[in-house]
Design a protein around this motif. Structure first.
Motif, PDB file in Angstrom:
ATOM      1  N   ASP A 214       1.082  -2.330   2.970  1.00  0.00           N
ATOM      2  CA  ASP A 214       0.265  -3.279   2.233  1.00  0.00           C
ATOM      3  C   ASP A 214       0.070  -4.554   3.044  1.00  0.00           C
ATOM      4  OD1 ASP A 214      -0.863  -4.329  -0.425  1.00  0.00           O
ATOM      5  OD2 ASP A 214       0.651  -5.820   0.115  1.00  0.00           O
ATOM      6  N   PRO A 215      -1.146  -5.114   3.090  1.00  0.00           N
ATOM      7  CA  PRO A 215      -1.381  -6.328   3.884  1.00  0.00           C
ATOM      8  C   PRO A 215      -0.481  -7.496   3.485  1.00  0.00           C
ATOM      9  CG  PRO A 215      -3.470  -5.334   3.249  1.00  0.00           C
ATOM     10  CD  PRO A 215      -2.407  -4.586   2.518  1.00  0.00           C
ATOM     11  N   GLY A 216      -0.217  -7.654   2.190  1.00  0.00           N
ATOM     12  CA  GLY A 216       0.668  -8.721   1.761  1.00  0.00           C
ATOM     13  C   GLY A 216       2.085  -8.514   2.256  1.00  0.00           C
ATOM     14  N   THR A 217       2.566  -7.272   2.183  1.00  0.00           N
ATOM     15  CA  THR A 217       3.903  -6.966   2.698  1.00  0.00           C
ATOM     16  C   THR A 217       3.978  -7.241   4.190  1.00  0.00           C
ATOM     17  OG1 THR A 217       4.257  -5.285   0.991  1.00  0.00           O
ATOM     18  CG2 THR A 217       5.604  -5.127   2.973  1.00  0.00           C
TER      19      THR A 217
ATOM     20  N   VAL B 254      10.009 -24.861  -4.505  1.00  0.00           N
ATOM     21  CA  VAL B 254       9.068 -23.886  -3.949  1.00  0.00           C
ATOM     22  C   VAL B 254       8.287 -24.524  -2.814  1.00  0.00           C
ATOM     23  CG1 VAL B 254       7.258 -22.206  -4.455  1.00  0.00           C
ATOM     24  CG2 VAL B 254       8.828 -22.931  -6.279  1.00  0.00           C
ATOM     25  N   GLU B 255       8.353 -23.886  -1.662  1.00  0.00           N
ATOM     26  CA  GLU B 255       7.616 -24.339  -0.481  1.00  0.00           C
ATOM     27  C   GLU B 255       6.610 -23.272  -0.087  1.00  0.00           C
ATOM     28  OE1 GLU B 255       8.434 -24.491   4.323  1.00  0.00           O
ATOM     29  OE2 GLU B 255      10.130 -24.573   2.946  1.00  0.00           O
ATOM     30  N   ARG B 256       5.370 -23.690   0.177  1.00  0.00           N
ATOM     31  CA  ARG B 256       4.407 -22.744   0.739  1.00  0.00           C
ATOM     32  C   ARG B 256       4.733 -22.633   2.227  1.00  0.00           C
ATOM     33  NH1 ARG B 256      -1.747 -24.148   0.180  1.00  0.00           N
ATOM     34  NH2 ARG B 256      -1.186 -24.046  -2.039  1.00  0.00           N
ATOM     35  N   HIS B 257       5.458 -21.598   2.569  1.00  0.00           N
ATOM     36  CA  HIS B 257       5.984 -21.444   3.927  1.00  0.00           C
ATOM     37  C   HIS B 257       4.908 -21.054   4.923  1.00  0.00           C
ATOM     38  CE1 HIS B 257       8.996 -20.405   6.987  1.00  0.00           C
ATOM     39  NE2 HIS B 257       8.324 -19.279   7.180  1.00  0.00           N
ATOM     40  N   ALA B 258       3.961 -20.219   4.494  1.00  0.00           N
ATOM     41  CA  ALA B 258       2.908 -19.750   5.399  1.00  0.00           C
ATOM     42  C   ALA B 258       1.740 -19.233   4.581  1.00  0.00           C
ATOM     43  CB  ALA B 258       3.435 -18.644   6.317  1.00  0.00           C
ATOM     44  N   SER B 259       0.571 -19.214   5.215  1.00  0.00           N
ATOM     45  CA  SER B 259      -0.626 -18.621   4.628  1.00  0.00           C
ATOM     46  C   SER B 259      -1.321 -17.794   5.700  1.00  0.00           C
ATOM     47  CB  SER B 259      -1.583 -19.701   4.105  1.00  0.00           C
ATOM     48  OG  SER B 259      -1.003 -20.445   3.068  1.00  0.00           O
ATOM     49  N   GLN B 260      -1.723 -16.599   5.348  1.00  0.00           N
ATOM     50  CA  GLN B 260      -2.438 -15.746   6.303  1.00  0.00           C
ATOM     51  C   GLN B 260      -3.187 -14.672   5.537  1.00  0.00           C
ATOM     52  OE1 GLN B 260      -0.253 -12.999   9.006  1.00  0.00           O
ATOM     53  NE2 GLN B 260      -1.300 -14.045  10.669  1.00  0.00           N
TER      54      GLN B 260
ATOM     55  N   VAL C 122       2.215  -9.465   5.889  1.00  0.00           N
ATOM     56  CA  VAL C 122       2.279 -10.918   6.075  1.00  0.00           C
ATOM     57  C   VAL C 122       3.689 -11.422   5.778  1.00  0.00           C
ATOM     58  CG1 VAL C 122       1.476 -13.130   5.151  1.00  0.00           C
ATOM     59  CG2 VAL C 122      -0.171 -11.309   5.656  1.00  0.00           C
ATOM     60  N   LEU C 123       4.295 -10.941   4.707  1.00  0.00           N
ATOM     61  CA  LEU C 123       5.646 -11.367   4.356  1.00  0.00           C
ATOM     62  C   LEU C 123       6.635 -11.048   5.469  1.00  0.00           C
ATOM     63  CD1 LEU C 123       7.588 -12.472   2.153  1.00  0.00           C
ATOM     64  CD2 LEU C 123       7.844 -10.101   1.373  1.00  0.00           C
ATOM     65  N   LEU C 124       6.587  -9.835   5.980  1.00  0.00           N
ATOM     66  CA  LEU C 124       7.553  -9.420   6.992  1.00  0.00           C
ATOM     67  C   LEU C 124       7.367 -10.154   8.317  1.00  0.00           C
ATOM     68  CD1 LEU C 124       7.677  -5.573   6.309  1.00  0.00           C
ATOM     69  CD2 LEU C 124       9.490  -7.256   5.874  1.00  0.00           C
ATOM     70  N   HIS C 125       6.150 -10.591   8.598  1.00  0.00           N
ATOM     71  CA  HIS C 125       5.901 -11.273   9.872  1.00  0.00           C
ATOM     72  C   HIS C 125       6.021 -12.792   9.785  1.00  0.00           C
ATOM     73  CE1 HIS C 125       4.108  -7.332  10.954  1.00  0.00           C
ATOM     74  NE2 HIS C 125       4.509  -7.675  12.163  1.00  0.00           N
ATOM     75  N   LYS C 126       5.869 -13.351   8.577  1.00  0.00           N
ATOM     76  CA  LYS C 126       5.843 -14.806   8.454  1.00  0.00           C
ATOM     77  C   LYS C 126       7.121 -15.409   7.869  1.00  0.00           C
ATOM     78  CE  LYS C 126       1.770 -15.678  10.149  1.00  0.00           C
ATOM     79  NZ  LYS C 126       1.628 -16.490  11.383  1.00  0.00           N
ATOM     80  N   ALA C 127       7.823 -14.673   7.016  1.00  0.00           N
ATOM     81  CA  ALA C 127       9.066 -15.197   6.453  1.00  0.00           C
ATOM     82  C   ALA C 127      10.173 -15.125   7.495  1.00  0.00           C
ATOM     83  CB  ALA C 127       9.449 -14.398   5.208  1.00  0.00           C
TER      84      ALA C 127
ATOM     85  N   VAL D 107       2.153 -13.571  -2.323  1.00  0.00           N
ATOM     86  CA  VAL D 107       1.187 -13.411  -3.407  1.00  0.00           C
ATOM     87  C   VAL D 107      -0.199 -13.754  -2.871  1.00  0.00           C
ATOM     88  CG1 VAL D 107       0.541 -14.091  -5.757  1.00  0.00           C
ATOM     89  CG2 VAL D 107       2.956 -14.106  -5.079  1.00  0.00           C
ATOM     90  N   SER D 108      -1.181 -12.956  -3.244  1.00  0.00           N
ATOM     91  CA  SER D 108      -2.560 -13.240  -2.855  1.00  0.00           C
ATOM     92  C   SER D 108      -3.033 -14.544  -3.492  1.00  0.00           C
ATOM     93  CB  SER D 108      -3.470 -12.093  -3.295  1.00  0.00           C
ATOM     94  OG  SER D 108      -4.826 -12.455  -3.184  1.00  0.00           O
ATOM     95  N   ARG D 109      -3.723 -15.342  -2.698  1.00  0.00           N
ATOM     96  CA  ARG D 109      -4.312 -16.569  -3.236  1.00  0.00           C
ATOM     97  C   ARG D 109      -5.256 -16.244  -4.384  1.00  0.00           C
ATOM     98  NH1 ARG D 109      -6.964 -18.060   1.085  1.00  0.00           N
ATOM     99  NH2 ARG D 109      -8.934 -17.190   0.356  1.00  0.00           N
ATOM    100  N   ASN D 110      -6.023 -15.172  -4.264  1.00  0.00           N
ATOM    101  CA  ASN D 110      -6.999 -14.810  -5.293  1.00  0.00           C
ATOM    102  C   ASN D 110      -6.367 -14.224  -6.547  1.00  0.00           C
ATOM    103  OD1 ASN D 110      -9.113 -15.623  -3.640  1.00  0.00           O
ATOM    104  ND2 ASN D 110      -9.388 -13.584  -2.748  1.00  0.00           N
ATOM    105  N   LEU D 111      -5.090 -13.862  -6.468  1.00  0.00           N
ATOM    106  CA  LEU D 111      -4.394 -13.297  -7.628  1.00  0.00           C
ATOM    107  C   LEU D 111      -3.389 -14.279  -8.224  1.00  0.00           C
ATOM    108  CD1 LEU D 111      -3.869  -9.583  -6.513  1.00  0.00           C
ATOM    109  CD2 LEU D 111      -5.580 -10.506  -8.089  1.00  0.00           C
TER     110      LEU D 111
END
Length: 209
Positions: free
Chosen positions: A44-47, A183-189, A49-54, A163-167
């Motif tokens: 999943d694209p969100g997963t 809560v910190e917005r750690h990354a966006s992609q 992003v999570l695995l690469h950015k967190a 979480v998707s910005r659109n969701l």
């Protein structure tokens, strides 16, 4: 079309097993997947992003780690590889997904505890919680899910959510803050937010009160 969802406990969709390959760090993962589980055909694209950015755990990480809503186990596999001295729990209501997690853990020689939510002992607290939460279950159920599991963080624990910005990522961030979480917005992609969630600082009582 079936009304069945990937968060169905006992999916009846044909299994049609396949494999999903992806890279994280310097390792390639090849995991068995199947119809009736979340994002069965690809990571999943969100997963991703999570695995690469967190900030992934390390060899020095100990304690219990949680992949919440694990699907066939991509997050759990990465956690268990990154932190071999930790105990990784993979939790999902979907029993087919849990069977796939066990199959993948055995194939990769990883120690992962795959359980339904009610099978996790009440006393287990988590140093880290990782989740691409099931937004489509609806806001009320999503809030209930987070209210159930986030309090099981250790005092210095951290939760990583994508979480998707659109969701509704931004509204979820506000809601978590209203519940007392830092809560910190750690990354966006790619339209996804990676949120870093920790316990709020305890209130201090002034001396003499």
């Amino acid at each position: 079309m079936s009304g069945e969802h990937y968060f169905t406990a006992e999916p009846t969709a044909p299994q049609r097993q396949r494999h999903v390959e992806f890279d994280v760090g310097d390792r390639t993962y090849r995991l068995a997947s199947s119809g009736g589980v979340f994002s069965a055909a690809r990571l999943d694209p969100g997963t991703s992003v999570l695995l690469h950015k967190a900030s992934r755990p390390t060899q020095e990480t100990t304690g219990a780690l949680l992949d919440l809503g694990c699907g066939y186990g991509p997050i759990a596999a990465v956690l268990a590889t990154s932190a071999p001295n930790a105990t990784v729990y993979a939790v999902d209501v979907n029993t087919r997904a849990l069977d796939l997690v066990r199959e993948n853990a055995a194939a990769l020689d990883l120690d992962i505890v795959a359980r339904t939510p009610d099978e996790v002992p009440d006393g287990v607290r988590f140093a880290e919680i990782w989740s691409n939460p099931p937004i489509r279950v609806g806001k009320a159920e999503l809030h209930d899910l987070l209210d159930r599991w986030l309090p099981r963080l250790t005092d210095d624990g951290v939760a990583w959510l994508v979480v998707s910005r659109n969701l509704g990522a931004d509204s979820l961030q506000r809601w978590l803050g209203e519940r007392g979480w830092e809560v910190e917005r750690h990354a966006s992609q790619k339209g996804f937010r990676v949120l870093r969630v920790t316990r709020g600082a305890p209130e201090t009582v002034p001396e003499g009160d």
